[in-house]
Design a protein around this motif. Structure first.
Motif, PDB file in Angstrom:
ATOM      1  N   TYR A 187     -36.023 -74.580  11.041  1.00  0.00           N
ATOM      2  CA  TYR A 187     -34.588 -74.741  11.296  1.00  0.00           C
ATOM      3  C   TYR A 187     -33.865 -73.404  11.141  1.00  0.00           C
ATOM      4  O   TYR A 187     -32.978 -73.075  11.928  1.00  0.00           O
ATOM      5  CB  TYR A 187     -33.987 -75.780  10.346  1.00  0.00           C
ATOM      6  CG  TYR A 187     -32.477 -75.770  10.358  1.00  0.00           C
ATOM      7  CD1 TYR A 187     -31.777 -76.290  11.436  1.00  0.00           C
ATOM      8  CD2 TYR A 187     -31.760 -75.204   9.307  1.00  0.00           C
ATOM      9  CE1 TYR A 187     -30.390 -76.253  11.467  1.00  0.00           C
ATOM     10  CE2 TYR A 187     -30.378 -75.171   9.330  1.00  0.00           C
ATOM     11  CZ  TYR A 187     -29.701 -75.697  10.406  1.00  0.00           C
ATOM     12  OH  TYR A 187     -28.337 -75.658  10.434  1.00  0.00           O
ATOM     13  N   PHE A 188     -34.240 -72.606  10.136  1.00  0.00           N
ATOM     14  CA  PHE A 188     -33.622 -71.300   9.910  1.00  0.00           C
ATOM     15  C   PHE A 188     -33.763 -70.420  11.152  1.00  0.00           C
ATOM     16  O   PHE A 188     -32.830 -69.741  11.549  1.00  0.00           O
ATOM     17  CB  PHE A 188     -34.279 -70.622   8.706  1.00  0.00           C
ATOM     18  CG  PHE A 188     -33.897 -69.177   8.526  1.00  0.00           C
ATOM     19  CD1 PHE A 188     -32.690 -68.840   7.966  1.00  0.00           C
ATOM     20  CD2 PHE A 188     -34.759 -68.164   8.913  1.00  0.00           C
ATOM     21  CE1 PHE A 188     -32.327 -67.506   7.788  1.00  0.00           C
ATOM     22  CE2 PHE A 188     -34.415 -66.838   8.745  1.00  0.00           C
ATOM     23  CZ  PHE A 188     -33.196 -66.515   8.183  1.00  0.00           C
ATOM     24  N   LYS A 189     -34.944 -70.461  11.779  1.00  0.00           N
ATOM     25  CA  LYS A 189     -35.166 -69.623  12.969  1.00  0.00           C
ATOM     26  C   LYS A 189     -34.404 -70.143  14.181  1.00  0.00           C
ATOM     27  O   LYS A 189     -33.825 -69.379  14.934  1.00  0.00           O
ATOM     28  CB  LYS A 189     -36.653 -69.547  13.301  1.00  0.00           C
ATOM     29  CG  LYS A 189     -37.401 -68.601  12.435  1.00  0.00           C
ATOM     30  CD  LYS A 189     -38.767 -68.353  12.973  1.00  0.00           C
ATOM     31  CE  LYS A 189     -39.369 -67.228  12.166  1.00  0.00           C
ATOM     32  NZ  LYS A 189     -40.415 -66.554  12.850  1.00  0.00           N
TER      33      LYS A 189
ATOM     34  N   LEU B  15     -31.258 -69.585   3.567  1.00  0.00           N
ATOM     35  CA  LEU B  15     -30.597 -68.285   3.656  1.00  0.00           C
ATOM     36  C   LEU B  15     -31.467 -67.218   4.298  1.00  0.00           C
ATOM     37  O   LEU B  15     -30.993 -66.414   5.103  1.00  0.00           O
ATOM     38  CB  LEU B  15     -30.185 -67.809   2.256  1.00  0.00           C
ATOM     39  CG  LEU B  15     -29.009 -68.503   1.609  1.00  0.00           C
ATOM     40  CD1 LEU B  15     -28.887 -68.091   0.150  1.00  0.00           C
ATOM     41  CD2 LEU B  15     -27.729 -68.188   2.358  1.00  0.00           C
ATOM     42  N   PHE B  16     -32.759 -67.181   3.922  1.00  0.00           N
ATOM     43  CA  PHE B  16     -33.603 -66.058   4.305  1.00  0.00           C
ATOM     44  C   PHE B  16     -34.859 -66.426   5.086  1.00  0.00           C
ATOM     45  O   PHE B  16     -35.575 -65.544   5.540  1.00  0.00           O
ATOM     46  CB  PHE B  16     -34.029 -65.273   3.051  1.00  0.00           C
ATOM     47  CG  PHE B  16     -32.870 -64.808   2.221  1.00  0.00           C
ATOM     48  CD1 PHE B  16     -31.919 -63.956   2.748  1.00  0.00           C
ATOM     49  CD2 PHE B  16     -32.731 -65.221   0.909  1.00  0.00           C
ATOM     50  CE1 PHE B  16     -30.853 -63.517   1.991  1.00  0.00           C
ATOM     51  CE2 PHE B  16     -31.671 -64.792   0.133  1.00  0.00           C
ATOM     52  CZ  PHE B  16     -30.724 -63.940   0.679  1.00  0.00           C
ATOM     53  N   GLY B  17     -35.200 -67.701   5.177  1.00  0.00           N
ATOM     54  CA  GLY B  17     -36.367 -68.090   5.947  1.00  0.00           C
ATOM     55  C   GLY B  17     -37.529 -68.593   5.103  1.00  0.00           C
ATOM     56  O   GLY B  17     -37.452 -68.682   3.877  1.00  0.00           O
ATOM     57  N   PHE B  18     -38.609 -68.926   5.798  1.00  0.00           N
ATOM     58  CA  PHE B  18     -39.767 -69.574   5.186  1.00  0.00           C
ATOM     59  C   PHE B  18     -40.407 -68.737   4.087  1.00  0.00           C
ATOM     60  O   PHE B  18     -40.701 -69.239   3.008  1.00  0.00           O
ATOM     61  CB  PHE B  18     -40.818 -69.901   6.257  1.00  0.00           C
ATOM     62  CG  PHE B  18     -42.120 -70.375   5.686  1.00  0.00           C
ATOM     63  CD1 PHE B  18     -42.246 -71.670   5.213  1.00  0.00           C
ATOM     64  CD2 PHE B  18     -43.210 -69.524   5.604  1.00  0.00           C
ATOM     65  CE1 PHE B  18     -43.434 -72.123   4.669  1.00  0.00           C
ATOM     66  CE2 PHE B  18     -44.416 -69.961   5.065  1.00  0.00           C
ATOM     67  CZ  PHE B  18     -44.518 -71.260   4.601  1.00  0.00           C
TER      68      PHE B  18
ATOM     69  N   SER C 128     -41.729 -79.227   3.198  1.00  0.00           N
ATOM     70  CA  SER C 128     -40.282 -79.236   3.437  1.00  0.00           C
ATOM     71  C   SER C 128     -39.784 -77.834   3.766  1.00  0.00           C
ATOM     72  O   SER C 128     -38.951 -77.650   4.657  1.00  0.00           O
ATOM     73  CB  SER C 128     -39.540 -79.771   2.209  1.00  0.00           C
ATOM     74  OG  SER C 128     -39.875 -81.104   1.958  1.00  0.00           O
ATOM     75  N   ILE C 129     -40.295 -76.845   3.039  1.00  0.00           N
ATOM     76  CA  ILE C 129     -39.878 -75.462   3.283  1.00  0.00           C
ATOM     77  C   ILE C 129     -40.285 -75.014   4.682  1.00  0.00           C
ATOM     78  O   ILE C 129     -39.555 -74.280   5.346  1.00  0.00           O
ATOM     79  CB  ILE C 129     -40.446 -74.542   2.180  1.00  0.00           C
ATOM     80  CG1 ILE C 129     -39.732 -74.831   0.873  1.00  0.00           C
ATOM     81  CG2 ILE C 129     -40.326 -73.073   2.551  1.00  0.00           C
ATOM     82  CD1 ILE C 129     -40.312 -74.135  -0.320  1.00  0.00           C
ATOM     83  N   LEU C 130     -41.436 -75.461   5.151  1.00  0.00           N
ATOM     84  CA  LEU C 130     -41.877 -75.114   6.502  1.00  0.00           C
ATOM     85  C   LEU C 130     -40.866 -75.592   7.538  1.00  0.00           C
ATOM     86  O   LEU C 130     -40.450 -74.827   8.412  1.00  0.00           O
ATOM     87  CB  LEU C 130     -43.259 -75.720   6.779  1.00  0.00           C
ATOM     88  CG  LEU C 130     -43.769 -75.567   8.208  1.00  0.00           C
ATOM     89  CD1 LEU C 130     -44.058 -74.111   8.520  1.00  0.00           C
ATOM     90  CD2 LEU C 130     -44.988 -76.416   8.429  1.00  0.00           C
ATOM     91  N   PHE C 131     -40.442 -76.850   7.447  1.00  0.00           N
ATOM     92  CA  PHE C 131     -39.494 -77.372   8.430  1.00  0.00           C
ATOM     93  C   PHE C 131     -38.109 -76.769   8.281  1.00  0.00           C
ATOM     94  O   PHE C 131     -37.424 -76.541   9.274  1.00  0.00           O
ATOM     95  CB  PHE C 131     -39.440 -78.905   8.360  1.00  0.00           C
ATOM     96  CG  PHE C 131     -40.676 -79.538   8.926  1.00  0.00           C
ATOM     97  CD1 PHE C 131     -40.954 -79.480  10.271  1.00  0.00           C
ATOM     98  CD2 PHE C 131     -41.573 -80.167   8.098  1.00  0.00           C
ATOM     99  CE1 PHE C 131     -42.106 -80.039  10.795  1.00  0.00           C
ATOM    100  CE2 PHE C 131     -42.733 -80.736   8.599  1.00  0.00           C
ATOM    101  CZ  PHE C 131     -42.998 -80.669   9.953  1.00  0.00           C
TER     102      PHE C 131
END
Length: 177
Positions: free
Chosen positions: A101-103, A56-59, A94-97
């Motif tokens: 994807y979010f960006k 929703l909001f990014g890394f 996992s959050i990094l990837f």
């Protein structure tokens, strides 16, 4: 899938709600034992809200939520203590990837596969080290369960958690506009 119109207060409130859901899921997940698996492996879906925050909001939001939830769980709820904190923080990979994807918002399957496999590369050595050095499990036993149980378990758990987060974000996006 980007949601950028929210103020800091709204994002904080949504992340606080996601943290509360994560705690609740952590409690109920202890009742879901996987048959024929070592007893220390429970199917924990409490990372779904953390991955939702990332989608929703990014890394940064996902990483801060993971840190807050992991820290509070390590202090108050976890029997694993600081080792559990370190193991949960391995989800930063996992959050990094998912943050990438979010960006870019392109090719979710590619970033999903990268998130699952790179997280696995971090978690497997941590499992071995913690189980043998901190919990004093016999090295032979740990070696015997790594390939048939721990690797598939971590792959499936991460895959299911990320997919659930992605589906929930897609289904609830209209409520968060």
């Amino acid at each position: 899938m980007k949601i950028t119109r929210h103020s800091r207060t709204e994002r904080l409130a949504i992340n606080a709600l996601l943290a509360a859901v994560s705690f609740w899921l952590a409690f109920i997940s202890h009742y879901f034992k996987i048959p024929f698996m070592p007893q220390m492996l429970t199917f924990d879906i409490s990372d779904v809200p953390v991955f939702m925050s990332t989608l929703l909001f990014g890394f940064y939001d996902g990483a801060l939520l993971l840190l807050a939830v992991s820290f509070i769980r390590a202090i108050f709820f976890s029997s694993a203590g600081w080792a559990g904190l370190v193991m949960r923080m391995a989800n930063l990979v996992s959050i990094l990837f998912l943050g990438i994807y979010f960006k870019k918002n392109k090719n979710f399957v590619f970033y999903l596969i990268l998130a699952v496999f790179c997280s696995l590369i971090v978690k497997i050595p941590l499992n071995y080290i913690f189980w043998t050095k901190i919990y004093f499990m016999p090295k032979e036993y740990v070696k015997s369960i790594i390939i048939p149980f721990v690797i598939p378990y971590n792959m499936i758990k991460n895959l299911v958690n990320i997919l659930l987060a992605w589906i929930l974000v897609r289904k609830t996006r209209m409520f968060l506009k």
